[in-house]
Design an enzyme around this catalytic site. Structure first.
Site, PDB file in Angstrom:
ATOM      1  N   HIS A   1       0.813  -1.217   0.000  1.00 41.17           N
ATOM      2  CA  HIS A   1       0.000   0.000   0.000  1.00 41.17           C
ATOM      3  C   HIS A   1       0.846   1.267   0.000  1.00 41.17           C
ATOM      4  CE1 HIS A   1      -4.056  -1.756   0.423  1.00 41.17           C
ATOM      5  NE2 HIS A   1      -3.392  -2.759   0.968  1.00 41.17           N
TER       6      HIS A   1
ATOM      7  N   HIS B   1      -0.191 -15.736   8.256  1.00 35.95           N
ATOM      8  CA  HIS B   1       0.357 -14.659   7.441  1.00 35.95           C
ATOM      9  C   HIS B   1       1.712 -14.254   8.021  1.00 35.95           C
ATOM     10  CE1 HIS B   1       0.345 -11.400   4.559  1.00 35.95           C
ATOM     11  NE2 HIS B   1      -0.856 -11.755   4.130  1.00 35.95           N
TER      12      HIS B   1
ATOM     13  N   ASP C   1      -7.597 -12.753  -2.741  1.00 40.71           N
ATOM     14  CA  ASP C   1      -7.870 -13.860  -3.649  1.00 40.71           C
ATOM     15  C   ASP C   1      -8.345 -15.076  -2.868  1.00 40.71           C
ATOM     16  OD1 ASP C   1      -6.730 -13.157  -6.515  1.00 40.71           O
ATOM     17  OD2 ASP C   1      -5.286 -12.370  -5.075  1.00 40.71           O
TER      18      ASP C   1
END
Length: 412
Positions: free
Chosen positions: A17, A104, A353
């Site tokens: 980002h 993650h 996704d």
């Protein structure tokens, strides 16, 4: 580190980002015709928002060539490529200020560096792969023009749905009576590796070149998406027209460099080359690749080795498969803990996704191109240096490549 390669060096930069992501490519040969559209083709195949099977993040991923190219020709100097992040929503990740997402990289990046990106996955995000794909497109262009090398990747499984040609015969686990009946891989799969094209792959949003299987994969991905869950899969890749002699034993064997490249892609968990794990179930008498004369030069009758023997390419097609885990970020509520260990529930927001393998196809192709390009330049340097020496006359002919004999050496 963020740099890959020895002579063809690729350095990516950027977070998911931040203002932009991109890459610097150092070592590209001068004189290669190159323009933004040559790179954009692969970036557009990788970009998000292509179908309802991918993240809805709307990024055009338009590439801007910043240096190293003038009037459509590479100068041999570093090439800088930039892609702007336009559809950013950093506030979607405010929950990760408190919770590391299960499976993650939030926690591990924080432990590693003592600080982490405030939104998205930072450098662990698949957004970082834009630089890889852009660099790979440059490498591919050289490989195609100089050597006729073709690289095609495709989705070979999603969850438990596999291409029929990749499935092993069904049998009892302890049965050991089929040694004489099986080949390491099916004839159908071998044929697919020889013939599949990118047009075949891109004919369906799943990027599976077998229409009935592709439709089943679609339904499986949509089922995961509707459940606010995710699912993994595999990508198979074939590299055609690879010259013999590439690879740097003993620690930088060609398959070792491929494994390094592929397992550096986000969400990868497995790698196999040639017949892979199936090859472990077949005796050597069935698995060995016998040598034969092909078009006036030595080749192999079969290719269960995947084009590599002793860590060096033998001139046959190189093929391998990579396993991608189910994406870690899901919107489904999960019991977990905050950074301070306090138990809690995390339901991540953001656009993600449900299955990464359709968009991973051009990333796999790019990393394959980077490996081949780097290994080719290394081998060219070795052969170029050797060509300046007097021809070898003190060894038996069977120990010397014909080009090093006095009657074949250009410097004789």
């Amino acid at each position: 580190m963020s740099t890959f390669g020895t002579l063809f060096r690729v350095t990516t930069y950027g977070e998911s980002h931040c203002a932009s992501v991109g890459v610097i490519v150092d070592g590209c040969p001068p004189g290669l015709q190159l323009s933004a559209p040559d790179v954009q083709t692969q970036l557009s195949r990788r970009r998000p928002g292509q179908s309802n099977l991918t993240t809805p993040r709307d990024e055009k991923d338009l590439v801007h060539i910043q240096s190293g190219v003038e009037q459509g020709v590479t100068l041999g100097t570093p090439i800088a490529l930039l892609v702007k992040n336009e559809d950013q929503r950093p506030k979607d990740y405010s929950e990760t200020d408190l919770y590391p997402r299960p499976s993650h990289a939030d926690y591990t990046y924080l432990v590693k560096y003592g600080v982490k990106a405030s939104s998205g996955g930072g450098r662990s995000s698949a957004r970082e792969t834009i630089g890889r794909v852009a660099a790979g497109a440059i490498a591919e262009r050289y490989l195609k023009q100089a050597y006729g090398i073709e690289i095609v990747a495709f989705v070979s499984s999603v969850g438990k749905i596999h291409l029929p040609s990749t499935l092993p015969p069904t049998r009892a686990q302890d049965e050991d009576v089929s040694d004489d009946a099986e080949q390491p891989l099916s004839a159908e799969f071998v044929s697919l590796l020889k013939s599949v094209t990118r047009a075949d792959v891109d004919a369906h949003p799943t990027r599976c070149p077998h229409a009935p299987t592709a439709e089943r994969m679609t339904q499986r991905i949509l089922r995961a998406k509707e459940a606010q869950d995710s699912i993994g899969g595999t990508v198979t890749c074939v590299i055609r027209n690879v010259p013999a002699g590439l690879g740097e034993p003993v620690f930088d064997k060609f398959e070792a460099k491929l494994a390094h490249a592929m397992l550096s892609i986000p969400a990868t968990k497995a790698f196999e080359i040639g017949s892979g794990f199936r090859g472990t179930e077949v005796p050597g008498s069935r698995h060995n690749d016998s040598f034969v004369l092909k078009d006036g030069k030595l080749g192999t009758a079969t290719n269960w080795s995947g084009g590599i023997q002793g860590g060096i390419t033998n001139g046959e097609d190189v093929y391998f498969r990579i396993g991608f885990k189910s994406p870690a970020t899901i919107s489904q509520a999960q019991s977990t803990a905050q950074y301070d260990g306090t138990p809690g529930t995390l339901a991540a927001r953001g656009r993600h996704d449900p299955c990464v393998v359709p968009r991973a196809v051009p990333i796999v192709e790019a990393m394959a191109a980077l490996v081949v390009m780097d290994q080719l330049l290394i081998q060219q340097a070795r052969r170029g240096a050797a060509s300046l020496l007097p021809p070898i006359t003190t060894l038996p002919p069977t120990m010397v490549l014909p080009s090093h004999h006095p009657d074949k050496n250009e410097h004789a």
